[in-house]
Scaffold this motif. Structure first.
Motif, PDB file in Angstrom:
ATOM      1  N   ASP A  34       0.855  -1.192   0.000  1.00  0.00           N
ATOM      2  CA  ASP A  34       0.000   0.000   0.000  1.00  0.00           C
ATOM      3  C   ASP A  34       0.894   1.247   0.000  1.00  0.00           C
ATOM      4  O   ASP A  34       2.087   1.170   0.302  1.00  0.00           O
ATOM      5  N   LEU A  35       0.305   2.366  -0.360  1.00  0.00           N
ATOM      6  CA  LEU A  35       0.990   3.660  -0.218  1.00  0.00           C
ATOM      7  C   LEU A  35       0.123   4.546   0.667  1.00  0.00           C
ATOM      8  O   LEU A  35      -1.024   4.846   0.325  1.00  0.00           O
ATOM      9  N   ALA A  36       0.690   4.953   1.820  1.00  0.00           N
ATOM     10  CA  ALA A  36      -0.052   5.797   2.760  1.00  0.00           C
ATOM     11  C   ALA A  36       0.731   7.090   2.999  1.00  0.00           C
ATOM     12  O   ALA A  36       1.792   7.289   2.430  1.00  0.00           O
ATOM     13  N   GLY A  37       0.177   7.945   3.850  1.00  0.00           N
ATOM     14  CA  GLY A  37       0.856   9.204   4.172  1.00  0.00           C
ATOM     15  C   GLY A  37       0.207  10.384   3.488  1.00  0.00           C
ATOM     16  O   GLY A  37      -0.733  10.226   2.714  1.00  0.00           O
ATOM     17  N   PRO A  38       0.701  11.602   3.802  1.00  0.00           N
ATOM     18  CA  PRO A  38       0.037  12.817   3.301  1.00  0.00           C
ATOM     19  C   PRO A  38       0.015  12.909   1.777  1.00  0.00           C
ATOM     20  O   PRO A  38       1.061  12.951   1.133  1.00  0.00           O
ATOM     21  N   GLU A  39      -1.198  12.931   1.252  1.00  0.00           N
ATOM     22  CA  GLU A  39      -1.388  12.894  -0.199  1.00  0.00           C
ATOM     23  C   GLU A  39      -1.236  14.275  -0.844  1.00  0.00           C
ATOM     24  O   GLU A  39      -0.763  14.388  -1.987  1.00  0.00           O
ATOM     25  N   ALA A  40      -1.615  15.317  -0.072  1.00  0.00           N
ATOM     26  CA  ALA A  40      -1.728  16.653  -0.686  1.00  0.00           C
ATOM     27  C   ALA A  40      -0.404  17.192  -1.203  1.00  0.00           C
ATOM     28  O   ALA A  40      -0.359  17.917  -2.196  1.00  0.00           O
ATOM     29  N   PHE A  41       0.693  16.863  -0.527  1.00  0.00           N
ATOM     30  CA  PHE A  41       1.976  17.477  -0.885  1.00  0.00           C
ATOM     31  C   PHE A  41       2.857  16.576  -1.738  1.00  0.00           C
ATOM     32  O   PHE A  41       3.861  17.011  -2.285  1.00  0.00           O
ATOM     33  N   LEU A  42       2.495  15.289  -1.825  1.00  0.00           N
ATOM     34  CA  LEU A  42       3.373  14.344  -2.512  1.00  0.00           C
ATOM     35  C   LEU A  42       2.558  13.555  -3.538  1.00  0.00           C
ATOM     36  O   LEU A  42       1.913  12.565  -3.215  1.00  0.00           O
ATOM     37  N   PRO A  43       2.550  14.003  -4.786  1.00  0.00           N
ATOM     38  CA  PRO A  43       1.650  13.419  -5.784  1.00  0.00           C
ATOM     39  C   PRO A  43       1.877  11.935  -6.055  1.00  0.00           C
ATOM     40  O   PRO A  43       3.000  11.444  -6.025  1.00  0.00           O
ATOM     41  N   THR A  44       0.793  11.255  -6.338  1.00  0.00           N
ATOM     42  CA  THR A  44       0.789   9.803  -6.549  1.00  0.00           C
ATOM     43  C   THR A  44       1.714   9.374  -7.689  1.00  0.00           C
ATOM     44  O   THR A  44       2.388   8.351  -7.602  1.00  0.00           O
ATOM     45  N   ARG A  45       1.756  10.175  -8.767  1.00  0.00           N
ATOM     46  CA  ARG A  45       2.533   9.766  -9.952  1.00  0.00           C
ATOM     47  C   ARG A  45       4.028   9.570  -9.657  1.00  0.00           C
ATOM     48  O   ARG A  45       4.722   8.863 -10.363  1.00  0.00           O
ATOM     49  N   GLU A  46       4.497  10.206  -8.549  1.00  0.00           N
ATOM     50  CA  GLU A  46       5.927  10.116  -8.192  1.00  0.00           C
ATOM     51  C   GLU A  46       6.341   8.690  -7.802  1.00  0.00           C
ATOM     52  O   GLU A  46       7.524   8.404  -7.690  1.00  0.00           O
ATOM     53  N   TYR A  47       5.348   7.831  -7.573  1.00  0.00           N
ATOM     54  CA  TYR A  47       5.665   6.515  -7.011  1.00  0.00           C
ATOM     55  C   TYR A  47       5.589   5.389  -8.043  1.00  0.00           C
ATOM     56  O   TYR A  47       5.574   4.213  -7.699  1.00  0.00           O
ATOM     57  N   LYS A  48       5.570   5.764  -9.306  1.00  0.00           N
ATOM     58  CA  LYS A  48       5.412   4.763 -10.367  1.00  0.00           C
ATOM     59  C   LYS A  48       6.553   3.734 -10.369  1.00  0.00           C
ATOM     60  O   LYS A  48       6.312   2.532 -10.389  1.00  0.00           O
ATOM     61  N   ASP A  49       7.784   4.225 -10.328  1.00  0.00           N
ATOM     62  CA  ASP A  49       8.933   3.306 -10.385  1.00  0.00           C
ATOM     63  C   ASP A  49       8.909   2.327  -9.220  1.00  0.00           C
ATOM     64  O   ASP A  49       9.196   1.141  -9.373  1.00  0.00           O
ATOM     65  N   LEU A  50       8.555   2.853  -8.056  1.00  0.00           N
ATOM     66  CA  LEU A  50       8.500   2.022  -6.852  1.00  0.00           C
ATOM     67  C   LEU A  50       7.504   0.869  -7.033  1.00  0.00           C
ATOM     68  O   LEU A  50       7.826  -0.292  -6.774  1.00  0.00           O
ATOM     69  N   PHE A  51       6.320   1.212  -7.524  1.00  0.00           N
ATOM     70  CA  PHE A  51       5.290   0.171  -7.626  1.00  0.00           C
ATOM     71  C   PHE A  51       5.496  -0.739  -8.830  1.00  0.00           C
ATOM     72  O   PHE A  51       4.960  -1.853  -8.854  1.00  0.00           O
ATOM     73  N   ASP A  52       6.277  -0.287  -9.788  1.00  0.00           N
ATOM     74  CA  ASP A  52       6.655  -1.191 -10.887  1.00  0.00           C
ATOM     75  C   ASP A  52       7.363  -2.424 -10.329  1.00  0.00           C
ATOM     76  O   ASP A  52       7.148  -3.544 -10.783  1.00  0.00           O
ATOM     77  N   VAL A  53       8.208  -2.193  -9.319  1.00  0.00           N
ATOM     78  CA  VAL A  53       8.953  -3.294  -8.697  1.00  0.00           C
ATOM     79  C   VAL A  53       7.968  -4.276  -8.050  1.00  0.00           C
ATOM     80  O   VAL A  53       8.105  -5.494  -8.193  1.00  0.00           O
ATOM     81  N   ALA A  54       6.972  -3.720  -7.351  1.00  0.00           N
ATOM     82  CA  ALA A  54       5.991  -4.584  -6.675  1.00  0.00           C
ATOM     83  C   ALA A  54       5.184  -5.388  -7.692  1.00  0.00           C
ATOM     84  O   ALA A  54       4.981  -6.596  -7.535  1.00  0.00           O
ATOM     85  N   ILE A  55       4.748  -4.709  -8.740  1.00  0.00           N
ATOM     86  CA  ILE A  55       3.891  -5.374  -9.732  1.00  0.00           C
ATOM     87  C   ILE A  55       4.673  -6.467 -10.477  1.00  0.00           C
ATOM     88  O   ILE A  55       4.161  -7.563 -10.706  1.00  0.00           O
TER      89      ILE A  55
END
Ligand SMILES: [Zn+2]
Length: 331
Positions: free
Chosen positions: A157-178
């Motif tokens: 999962d990805l948790a934490g403050p959403e407003a300041f840290l956009p979701t798209r920044e985590y693509k590379d990270l979740f590529d590893v998981a997928i």
């Protein structure tokens, strides 16, 4: 009942706090127990998240993590739940030197020990990456899931403050998981809007934590319908000022548009709730019918990360328990 969105550190009981504080020689503060829940004046998600500092300080060793997880499993069983997925961020429990694998192992051990005495109730865990953390640290969370390769680890999962840290920044990270065949959930559309939800889906999330700010335009609907499960946590949304009141929870819109929506608690202690209370709030606001409650709980089973054979057992359990569940909601 079923809870797919439930944070361990936000769900320690008052008794857990007292026991763990004594064990770890940590002060609970003069305001205890008022400092473990948010009050009505909570202004934002950021303020809400501050309530996690104390429980996290108590969960920094193997025994404490195992104890807290087992305690939660037993409480869920006593509330007549049939299934839950309990989430936590391993990286927040490494202050005393445990690594993320050891942290996860402690939670798994507590889960499994608890489940030995909860017939009819089953549970899995979800490992959270944190938005505010470095990708190096978050990668360790995914590595822990891959290394442990335990069927009780349901997803990342990805948790934490959403407003300041956009979701798209985590693509590379979740590529590893997928690529490692891990299921992905992302908290999105809570503090932010539809764009964050769409980014989460593009990254590969099959479930969205919250997602109450989904737009019902045809393009968004096409992307979510018959594919994506939404984990609503109404009381938490009111407290973080994501929504104004229960009547603004878009549960009917989701149901009417045949979007897979589920009802969850987020944090049983911080939000002073559980899934039964959440259904009661929604019943008061919308007069949910038994069929709607059945549909919502069926969505939880279908959207869970159980194996199909396990889901079938829970579907049968739900059929026998739905009358009782509905009566409890009406009480
Ligand atoms: Zn959450």
């Amino acid at each position: 009942m079923i809870d797919l969105h439930l944070h361990l550190d936000g769900s320690l009981s008052k008794e857990d706090f007292i026991y763990l504080a004594k064990k770890n020689n940590v002060s609970l503060g003069n305001e205890f127990p008022n400092n473990i829940v948010v009050n009505k004046d909570c202004k934002s998600l950021e303020e809400y998240l501050k309530r996690f500092d104390l429980p996290c300080s108590l969960l920094q060793d193997y025994e404490s993590l195992k104890y807290a997880t087992k305690s939660l499993v037993l409480r869920l069983f006593n509330l007549n739940y049939i299934y839950a997925e309990i989430r936590f961020a391993p990286q927040l429990h490494t202050l005393k030197g445990m690594n993320e694998i050891e942290v996860t192992k402690a939670v798994l051990d507590g889960l499994k020990e608890g489940l030995e005495s909860t017939p009819g109730f089953d549970a899995k865990i979800i490992l959270c990456c944190m938005r505010q953390s470095s990708s190096e640290l978050n990668k360790k969370t995914i590595d822990a899931a891959i290394y442990l390769n335990d069927e009780k680890i349901a997803a990342i999962d990805l948790a934490g403050p959403e407003a300041f840290l956009p979701t798209r920044e985590y693509k590379d990270l979740f590529d590893v998981a997928i690529k490692s065949n891990l299921n992905v959930i992302i908290h999105a559309g809570e503090a932010c809007g539809n764009e964050s939800i769409m980014e989460a889906i593009d990254i590969g999330a099959s479930r969205i934590g919250h997602g109450v700010h989904l737009s019902f335009d045809s393009e968004s609907l096409k992307k979510v319908k018959n594919k994506i499960y939404f984990e609503f946590c109404p009381t938490s949304n009111l407290q973080t000022k994501s929504l104004k009141d229960y009547e603004f929870v878009p549960i009917r819109q989701f149901l009417e548009n045949e979007i897979f929506v589920t009802v969850n608690s987020d944090n049983m202690t911080v939000s002073d709730t559980n899934v039964i209370k959440e259904f009661k709030h929604l019943y008061r606001a919308f007069k949910l019918s038994k069929e709607e409650v059945f549909k919502l709980l069926s969505n939880s089973i279908n959207g869970s990360f159980m194996r199909e054979s396990e889901k079938e057992i829970k579907r049968k359990a739900l059929l026998t328990k739905i009358d009782g569940f509905y009566d409890t909601i009406l009480l």
